[in-house]
Design a protein around this motif. Structure first.
Motif, PDB file in Angstrom:
ATOM      1  N   PRO A 345       0.830  -1.203   0.000  1.00  0.00           N
ATOM      2  CA  PRO A 345       0.000   0.000   0.000  1.00  0.00           C
ATOM      3  C   PRO A 345       0.864   1.252   0.000  1.00  0.00           C
ATOM      4  CG  PRO A 345       0.208  -0.812   2.230  1.00  0.00           C
ATOM      5  CD  PRO A 345       1.058  -1.712   1.365  1.00  0.00           C
ATOM      6  N   GLY A 346       0.302   2.368  -0.452  1.00  0.00           N
ATOM      7  CA  GLY A 346       1.037   3.622  -0.370  1.00  0.00           C
ATOM      8  C   GLY A 346       0.542   4.652  -1.360  1.00  0.00           C
ATOM      9  N   ASP A 347       1.008   5.883  -1.180  1.00  0.00           N
ATOM     10  CA  ASP A 347       0.650   6.991  -2.065  1.00  0.00           C
ATOM     11  C   ASP A 347       1.630   7.025  -3.229  1.00  0.00           C
ATOM     12  OD1 ASP A 347      -0.335   9.262  -3.248  1.00  0.00           O
ATOM     13  OD2 ASP A 347       0.383  10.641  -1.690  1.00  0.00           O
ATOM     14  N   PHE A 348       1.476   6.072  -4.144  1.00  0.00           N
ATOM     15  CA  PHE A 348       2.375   5.957  -5.283  1.00  0.00           C
ATOM     16  C   PHE A 348       2.187   7.072  -6.303  1.00  0.00           C
ATOM     17  CE2 PHE A 348       1.622   1.628  -3.716  1.00  0.00           C
ATOM     18  CZ  PHE A 348       2.914   1.189  -3.507  1.00  0.00           C
ATOM     19  N   PHE A 349       1.027   7.717  -6.295  1.00  0.00           N
ATOM     20  CA  PHE A 349       0.687   8.660  -7.356  1.00  0.00           C
ATOM     21  C   PHE A 349       0.634  10.111  -6.870  1.00  0.00           C
ATOM     22  CE2 PHE A 349      -1.032   4.508  -8.478  1.00  0.00           C
ATOM     23  CZ  PHE A 349      -0.486   4.330  -9.737  1.00  0.00           C
ATOM     24  N   GLY A 373      -9.876   8.545  -5.139  1.00  0.00           N
ATOM     25  CA  GLY A 373     -10.676   9.303  -4.188  1.00  0.00           C
ATOM     26  C   GLY A 373     -12.119   8.855  -4.142  1.00  0.00           C
ATOM     27  N   HIS A 374     -12.816   9.263  -3.087  1.00  0.00           N
ATOM     28  CA  HIS A 374     -14.233   8.955  -2.894  1.00  0.00           C
ATOM     29  C   HIS A 374     -14.501   7.453  -2.823  1.00  0.00           C
ATOM     30  CE1 HIS A 374     -14.889  13.194  -3.687  1.00  0.00           C
ATOM     31  NE2 HIS A 374     -14.248  13.064  -4.832  1.00  0.00           N
ATOM     32  N   GLY A 375     -13.494   6.694  -2.379  1.00  0.00           N
ATOM     33  CA  GLY A 375     -13.678   5.261  -2.221  1.00  0.00           C
ATOM     34  C   GLY A 375     -13.612   4.465  -3.505  1.00  0.00           C
ATOM     35  N   ILE A 376     -13.062   5.051  -4.563  1.00  0.00           N
ATOM     36  CA  ILE A 376     -13.018   4.393  -5.868  1.00  0.00           C
ATOM     37  C   ILE A 376     -11.563   4.182  -6.299  1.00  0.00           C
ATOM     38  CG2 ILE A 376     -13.673   4.542  -8.296  1.00  0.00           C
ATOM     39  CD1 ILE A 376     -16.024   4.176  -6.392  1.00  0.00           C
ATOM     40  N   PHE A 377     -11.297   2.989  -6.853  1.00  0.00           N
ATOM     41  CA  PHE A 377      -9.984   2.661  -7.391  1.00  0.00           C
ATOM     42  C   PHE A 377     -10.086   2.454  -8.903  1.00  0.00           C
ATOM     43  CE2 PHE A 377      -9.749   1.538  -2.988  1.00  0.00           C
ATOM     44  CZ  PHE A 377      -8.419   1.718  -2.605  1.00  0.00           C
ATOM     45  N   GLN A 378      -9.034   2.812  -9.586  1.00  0.00           N
ATOM     46  CA  GLN A 378      -8.927   2.582 -11.029  1.00  0.00           C
ATOM     47  C   GLN A 378      -7.890   1.489 -11.268  1.00  0.00           C
ATOM     48  OE1 GLN A 378      -8.594   6.031 -13.814  1.00  0.00           O
ATOM     49  NE2 GLN A 378      -6.533   5.227 -14.186  1.00  0.00           N
ATOM     50  N   GLU A 379      -8.246   0.453 -12.024  1.00  0.00           N
ATOM     51  CA  GLU A 379      -7.292  -0.593 -12.358  1.00  0.00           C
ATOM     52  C   GLU A 379      -6.272  -0.002 -13.329  1.00  0.00           C
ATOM     53  OE1 GLU A 379      -5.290  -4.150 -12.471  1.00  0.00           O
ATOM     54  OE2 GLU A 379      -5.587  -2.749 -14.094  1.00  0.00           O
ATOM     55  N   ASP A 380      -5.041   0.155 -12.855  1.00  0.00           N
ATOM     56  CA  ASP A 380      -4.047   0.955 -13.573  1.00  0.00           C
ATOM     57  C   ASP A 380      -2.840   0.131 -14.007  1.00  0.00           C
ATOM     58  OD1 ASP A 380      -4.315   3.757 -14.192  1.00  0.00           O
ATOM     59  OD2 ASP A 380      -2.391   4.083 -13.206  1.00  0.00           O
ATOM     60  N   TYR A 403      13.478   3.170  -2.528  1.00  0.00           N
ATOM     61  CA  TYR A 403      14.835   2.661  -2.320  1.00  0.00           C
ATOM     62  C   TYR A 403      15.912   3.637  -2.758  1.00  0.00           C
ATOM     63  CZ  TYR A 403      14.812   1.180  -7.294  1.00  0.00           C
ATOM     64  OH  TYR A 403      14.741   1.144  -8.670  1.00  0.00           O
ATOM     65  N   ASP A 404      15.566   4.619  -3.614  1.00  0.00           N
ATOM     66  CA  ASP A 404      16.559   5.631  -3.996  1.00  0.00           C
ATOM     67  C   ASP A 404      16.279   6.990  -3.360  1.00  0.00           C
ATOM     68  OD1 ASP A 404      14.260   6.103  -5.467  1.00  0.00           O
ATOM     69  OD2 ASP A 404      15.329   6.642  -7.304  1.00  0.00           O
ATOM     70  N   LEU A 405      15.261   7.064  -2.512  1.00  0.00           N
ATOM     71  CA  LEU A 405      14.946   8.263  -1.730  1.00  0.00           C
ATOM     72  C   LEU A 405      14.783   9.508  -2.602  1.00  0.00           C
ATOM     73  CD1 LEU A 405      17.356   7.629   1.279  1.00  0.00           C
ATOM     74  CD2 LEU A 405      14.882   7.291   1.238  1.00  0.00           C
ATOM     75  N   ASP A 406      14.145   9.305  -3.756  1.00  0.00           N
ATOM     76  CA  ASP A 406      13.890  10.450  -4.642  1.00  0.00           C
ATOM     77  C   ASP A 406      12.515  11.064  -4.401  1.00  0.00           C
ATOM     78  OD1 ASP A 406      12.235   8.504  -5.703  1.00  0.00           O
ATOM     79  OD2 ASP A 406      12.886   8.785  -7.783  1.00  0.00           O
ATOM     80  N   GLY A 407      11.783  10.540  -3.410  1.00  0.00           N
ATOM     81  CA  GLY A 407      10.463  11.073  -3.096  1.00  0.00           C
ATOM     82  C   GLY A 407       9.326  10.365  -3.783  1.00  0.00           C
ATOM     83  N   ASN A 408       9.623   9.322  -4.568  1.00  0.00           N
ATOM     84  CA  ASN A 408       8.600   8.536  -5.258  1.00  0.00           C
ATOM     85  C   ASN A 408       8.646   7.106  -4.746  1.00  0.00           C
ATOM     86  OD1 ASN A 408       7.973  10.758  -7.079  1.00  0.00           O
ATOM     87  ND2 ASN A 408       9.904  10.260  -8.099  1.00  0.00           N
ATOM     88  N   LEU A 409       7.497   6.600  -4.341  1.00  0.00           N
ATOM     89  CA  LEU A 409       7.423   5.293  -3.700  1.00  0.00           C
ATOM     90  C   LEU A 409       7.570   4.180  -4.728  1.00  0.00           C
ATOM     91  CD1 LEU A 409       7.096   4.490  -0.753  1.00  0.00           C
ATOM     92  CD2 LEU A 409       4.615   4.370  -1.127  1.00  0.00           C
ATOM     93  N   GLY A 444       3.364   8.541 -12.629  1.00  0.00           N
ATOM     94  CA  GLY A 444       2.367   7.503 -12.824  1.00  0.00           C
ATOM     95  C   GLY A 444       2.859   6.259 -13.528  1.00  0.00           C
ATOM     96  N   LYS A 445       4.178   6.120 -13.706  1.00  0.00           N
ATOM     97  CA  LYS A 445       4.734   4.966 -14.411  1.00  0.00           C
ATOM     98  C   LYS A 445       5.742   4.233 -13.539  1.00  0.00           C
ATOM     99  CE  LYS A 445       2.757   6.053 -18.427  1.00  0.00           C
ATOM    100  NZ  LYS A 445       1.750   5.203 -19.109  1.00  0.00           N
ATOM    101  N   PHE A 446       5.773   2.908 -13.701  1.00  0.00           N
ATOM    102  CA  PHE A 446       6.760   2.076 -13.028  1.00  0.00           C
ATOM    103  C   PHE A 446       7.648   1.414 -14.080  1.00  0.00           C
ATOM    104  CE2 PHE A 446       3.338   2.348  -9.963  1.00  0.00           C
ATOM    105  CZ  PHE A 446       4.002   2.465  -8.742  1.00  0.00           C
ATOM    106  N   PHE A 447       8.941   1.401 -13.823  1.00  0.00           N
ATOM    107  CA  PHE A 447       9.893   0.774 -14.735  1.00  0.00           C
ATOM    108  C   PHE A 447      10.736  -0.234 -13.964  1.00  0.00           C
ATOM    109  CE2 PHE A 447       8.970   4.952 -16.497  1.00  0.00           C
ATOM    110  CZ  PHE A 447       8.623   4.625 -17.802  1.00  0.00           C
ATOM    111  N   GLU A 448      10.840  -1.443 -14.506  1.00  0.00           N
ATOM    112  CA  GLU A 448      11.644  -2.435 -13.820  1.00  0.00           C
ATOM    113  C   GLU A 448      13.110  -2.029 -13.845  1.00  0.00           C
ATOM    114  OE1 GLU A 448      12.328  -7.241 -13.429  1.00  0.00           O
ATOM    115  OE2 GLU A 448      11.006  -6.477 -15.017  1.00  0.00           O
ATOM    116  N   ASP A 449      13.743  -2.128 -12.687  1.00  0.00           N
ATOM    117  CA  ASP A 449      15.131  -1.693 -12.518  1.00  0.00           C
ATOM    118  C   ASP A 449      15.981  -2.899 -12.156  1.00  0.00           C
ATOM    119  OD1 ASP A 449      17.510  -0.455 -11.967  1.00  0.00           O
ATOM    120  OD2 ASP A 449      16.804   0.583 -10.149  1.00  0.00           O
ATOM    121  N   ILE A 450      16.540  -3.580 -13.166  1.00  0.00           N
ATOM    122  CA  ILE A 450      17.406  -4.716 -12.872  1.00  0.00           C
ATOM    123  C   ILE A 450      18.830  -4.248 -12.578  1.00  0.00           C
ATOM    124  CG2 ILE A 450      15.959  -6.221 -14.282  1.00  0.00           C
ATOM    125  CD1 ILE A 450      18.196  -6.343 -16.330  1.00  0.00           C
TER     126      ILE A 450
END
Length: 597
Positions: A345-349, A373-380, A403-409, A444-450
């Motif tokens: 869980p978390g405020d990813f956005f 918000g308002h109790g609604i989730f969007q499948e993202d 993990y890189d402490l840039d302020g984005n979860l 709003g985007k996640f990128f795999e970091d190998i």
């Protein structure tokens, strides 16, 4: 791509029946064996990958140098009992209140009732953090060295509000609550507390447990995920490519999970039926208490394996209503149930709301439920690019971690298949797998970091996973437990090249752990929000201190804390790269438990 549904046809559908149907040919192998292994990253792949963090980061396995030597054993005897696939919980918590995160792990076998059981001398383990990069095994004489049955998972909470963390172990055969004696030892109080969790026609198969104060009385209540209805007499042998294998969950019936109300006097009352939690059976794996609609009353999200997830909305009167379908977190992007396991869980956005990331079975996307918000989730999953990652991985534990402490979860995922010879299908999936990091770009985007994996790339069969700052250097580290494998500690090296701020909350009128508290900070880069959750990951417990990544910011300009009972405190500027302690009603001060050179 082999999905949970196709694998059901290949394995679970071949369950041996009383009529003697013991063989089954699959039509998959010739074509599938052309696929290369894609769930283990090679050194060459990592070396040729792009660095996507601002500073170079590596996770290094420091288990041996830390003095840790412990292995989880699931008690397998070759019969492939279904229950063997799910154990291996781990907790990061400060059991002696010295400001250093200690480690507790839950042991597995032998399986109760297994006629082939051999003597099993191994126990749970408690490792004390020495503060110099090493740990000492202090299990013997701690009280946690007691035999606790066929162990699954662990959660930690100060259930009696005495300022010292207590330990709850889930195990097939009965759960166990250990009260912290404040002197380095624990006493089992399961019977007195009434939280053994053994009631029912079939002995429950408990997995994750989660603590949260759902009625805002200042005392933490306890939820326990129950998985499938299983026992040795009910076990069904299944085949995969002609070999004895583990069955799929669909072969077994669902269960009713358990909810205990904390009476505030050291005892609990089972309110599963009274609360309405029994209205929807499931195969619960992960759970988290969170106020998803921000109404000041904590709710409960539960992942279910091959069944719709549940979102128990708090009705503020001691009862709950499942709002998963209406809120958008019940199923996957195609409307079908997924194989929900661990939760992050978390405020990813950066919208001030708690969103949810869930790992599922191989062949299924990782679920991204964006709270709008308002109790609604969007499948993202697709919009966030999470669905574009390799689907052959099978995740269990995962956790939110900047993990890189840039302020984005960001997110770390612990992978490992359930089928110990999945390689015979030739789909590119393996039993032991590399772990994964997903970097949040803040848009709003996640990128795999190998590139940053380091030793996390080495294949293992991960189940439990927890995160926390084990060396108090500002960045969060990772601990994992593998099936029939070791407890391992992975130190984050390089994350703290960015700035950070960590805060430990202590409730007074609220529950002592401040579970349900909401913290917002303001910086020149904007606002960040974090909450203290009850539960997350899978069968494991992460550090509940809140760490904010600040990138290049050297101080925050303000902080607001909304405590679990609803009242709010506001504060001014605080310097970066510091550990703070905030007692409800007071002002933040440097954390007196942290001793830094």
């Amino acid at each position: 791509m082999i999905s949970r549904r196709n694998l059901l046809l290949a394995a679970a559908g071949s369950a041996l029946t009383a009529s003697g149907c013991r063989n089954r040919n699959t039509a998959l192998t010739a074509k599938q064996k052309a696929f290369p292994v894609i769930t283990v990253y090679t050194p060459e792949q990592i070396a040729n990958s792009k660095q996507i963090t601002q500073h170079p980061i590596q996770f290094h396995d420091v288990t041996t140098t830390a003095g840790i030597n412990w292995n989880f054993n699931n008690g397998a005897t070759g019969h492939h009992y279904f229950i063997e696939t799910t154990g291996g919980g781990v907790a990061l918590f400060d059991y002696n209140n010295d400001g250093l995160l200690d480690i507790f792990v839950v042991q597995g076998g032998p399986i109760p009732g297994n006629p082939n059981t051999q003597p099993f001398p191994k126990t749970n383990a408690l490792y004390r953090n020495n503060g110099d990069g090493t740990y000492t095994d202090v299990t013997k004489g701690s009280g946690l060295d007691a035999y606790t049955g066929y162990g699954m998972g662990v959660s930690v909470a100060d259930y009696d509000n005495d300022g010292w963390p207590d330990v709850y172990i889930t195990a097939y055969g009965g759960n166990h609550l250990f009260k912290n004696n404040r002197n380095g030892t624990f006493t089992e109080v399961t019977h007195v507390a009434g939280v053994g969790d053994t009631e029912g026609k079939i002995l429950p198969w408990p997995l994750s447990s989660a603590w949260g104060d759902f009625d805002n009385d200042g005392h933490l209540d306890l939820f326990i995920c129950h998985y499938a209805a299983w026992s040795i007499p009910l076990d069904k042998p299944c085949l995969l490519e002609g070999q004895l294998s583990y069955c799929r969950p669909q072969v077994y019936q669902s269960s009713i999970s358990r909810l205990y109300h904390n009476n505030g006097d050291g005892t609990f009352t089972d309110i599963t039926e009274k609360s309405g939690i029994n209205a929807v059976p499931g195969k619960g794996m992960g759970a988290v208490w969170m106020d998803y609609d921000d109404d000041g009353w904590i709710d409960l999200f539960v992942t279910n394996d091959t069944m719709p997830n549940t979102l128990w909305h708090n009705n503020r009167n001691g009862t709950f209503t499942n709002m998963a379908m209406q809120s958008g977190v019940a199923v996957g992007p195609d409307g079908s149930p997924m194989s929900g396991m661990g939760i992050a869980p978390g405020d990813f956005f950066h919208n001030g709301e708690d969103s949810l990331l869930v790992v599922n079975f191989s062949g299924e996307t990782k679920s991204v439920f964006k709270n709008i918000g308002h109790g609604i989730f969007q499948e993202d999953s697709y919009q966030s690019d999470m669905a574009s990652s390799n689907l052959q991985f099978l995740g269990f534990g995962l956790e939110s971690i900047d993990y890189d402490l840039d302020g984005n979860l960001d997110v770390v995922v612990g992978n490992g298949h359930v089928l110990d010879h999945i390689e015979v299908l030739g789909e590119g999936s393996t039993y032991a797998q590399s772990q994964q990091l997903f970097h949040n770009n803040g848009r709003g985007k996640f990128f795999e970091d190998i590139h940053s994996l380091g030793d996390l790339a080495k294949p293992r069969v991960t189940r439990g996973l927890a995160v926390g700052d084990i060396d108090n250097d500002g960045d969060q580290d990772v601990v994992m437990v593998a099936q029939n494998g070791p407890l391992q500690v992975f130190r984050n090296d390089g994350g703290n090249l960015n700035n950070w701020l960590t805060i430990r909350l202590e409730g007074v009128q609220s529950n002592r752990d401040a579970i349900g508290a909401k913290v917002s900070i303001d910086t020149s880069h904007g606002t960040q929000t974090a909450r203290i959750h009850g539960g997350s990951s899978y069968i494991s417990h992460s550090d509940i201190r809140i760490t904010f990544g600040l990138s290049t910011v050297t101080q925050i300009t303000g902080m607001e804390v909304r405590w679990p009972l609803g009242h709010t405190q506001k504060f001014g500027a605080l310097k970066a790269n510091q550990f703070y302690y905030l007692r409800e009603g007071d002002s933040p001060v440097p954390d007196p438990r942290i001793k830094r050179a």
